[in-house]
Design a protein around this motif. Structure first.
Motif: not given
Length: 292
Positions: A238-242, A250-262, A265-269
């Motif tokens: 939410a902070k990055v989206a703001a 656009p802003k790229a986040l640090e590499p994450m495992p698939s569970s964290d990426r999910k 994504h769920d939060a951004i939706i």
């Protein structure tokens, strides 16, 4: 296992979005193309690709064969047999699936609520349906799989030397959640949850694969780490989206495992004005948040 539907500019991109939602690698999922983009004038593409996907069920041996193998093992344990050996049909157990996916780069997530007519099944879809029809059904219940996972985790906490730990199971249809609470559990979580991820893979082998289960979705949490991590990622997203909405960059986040990426994504939706997609290959795959 339930299907998820996703849309994107191309079929490949829609499949990548589905992989992030399922949290598995490409070889652990099966896809069905519901709609493909249509070619327009001057090479332009109209419409979006729409696919559905689910975690690929694991084939298991028939119940009769598994029982025969169990009898052979008990008889061989009682005394060594000098006669003919049995169990020629035994199969080696496959290794645990990797929760961190290695799928291709994705494009912005775009969910469509339209339900157009479904196209004729492709050759690959027909093959998937044939394989699913020929696959023997598992007679293992979700409760049995969950009980096996609880037993394994109980023994594992003892092996780690954790005192006063409790292991609880929650069964919701085919979703299984095993939670370990109490005691000093930091060692079982590890830096960035990497030890917990490895433990989850081990439990899936000990419970799902050993029992021949291919229907349930098993998750392991230790000391409430996954819930705390999800809440933290939602706040961070939410902070990055703001920031992205304010700057339009656009802003790229640090590499994450698939569970964290999910989780991201769920939060951004749920946030208007931004969308997200994943780029790169594991272990360097990352989420990119862009203006909508």
């Amino acid at each position: 296992m339930e299907w998820v539907e996703t849309t994107a500019k191309t079929v490949a991109e829609a499949q990548d979005v589905a992989l992030d939602q399922l949290g598995v690698a490409a070889d652990e999922a099966e896809f069905e193309v519901l709609e493909e983009p249509k070619s327009g004038l001057f090479g332009r593409v109209r419409g979006e690709a729409r696919v559905r996907a689910r975690v690929k069920p694991t084939a298991v041996r028939p119940k009769q064969e598994r029982r025969q193998r169990g009898r052979n093992q008990k008889r061989d344990g009682a005394k060594k047999s000098s006669g003919r050996s049995q169990g020629d049909g035994d199969q080696s157990e496959s290794s645990a699936s990797d929760e961190v996916s290695s799928e291709r780069a994705e494009q912005p997530v775009s969910e469509s609520k339209k339900q157009p007519s479904r196209p004729k099944p492709s050759r690959q879809n027909k093959e998937n349906q044939r394989m699913e029809h020929d696959r023997p059904e598992s007679d293992v219940t979700p409760q049995e799989v969950g009980d096996a996972a609880v037993a394994f985790m109980t023994q594992l906490t003892e092996a780690f030397g954790v005192e006063g730990a409790d292991t609880e199971l929650t069964v919701d249809g085919t979703d299984l959640d095993v939670r370990v609470t109490g005691g000093e559990l930091g060692l079982m979580v590890g830096p960035g949850g990497r030890t917990l991820t490895a433990i989850q893979d081990l439990v899936r082998v000990a419970a799902q694969r050993r029992l021949g289960d291919h229907e349930t979705r098993l998750r392991i949490d230790v000391g409430g780490y996954r819930e705390k991590r999800r809440v933290a990622l939602e706040g961070f997203a939410a902070k990055v989206a703001a920031q992205v909405i304010e700057t339009g960059t656009p802003k790229a986040l640090e590499p994450m495992p698939s569970s964290d990426r999910k989780a991201v994504h769920d939060a951004i939706i749920e946030i208007d004005g931004v969308t997200s997609h994943s780029e790169g290959d594991d272990p360097s795959r990352r989420v990119v948040i862009t203006p909508a």
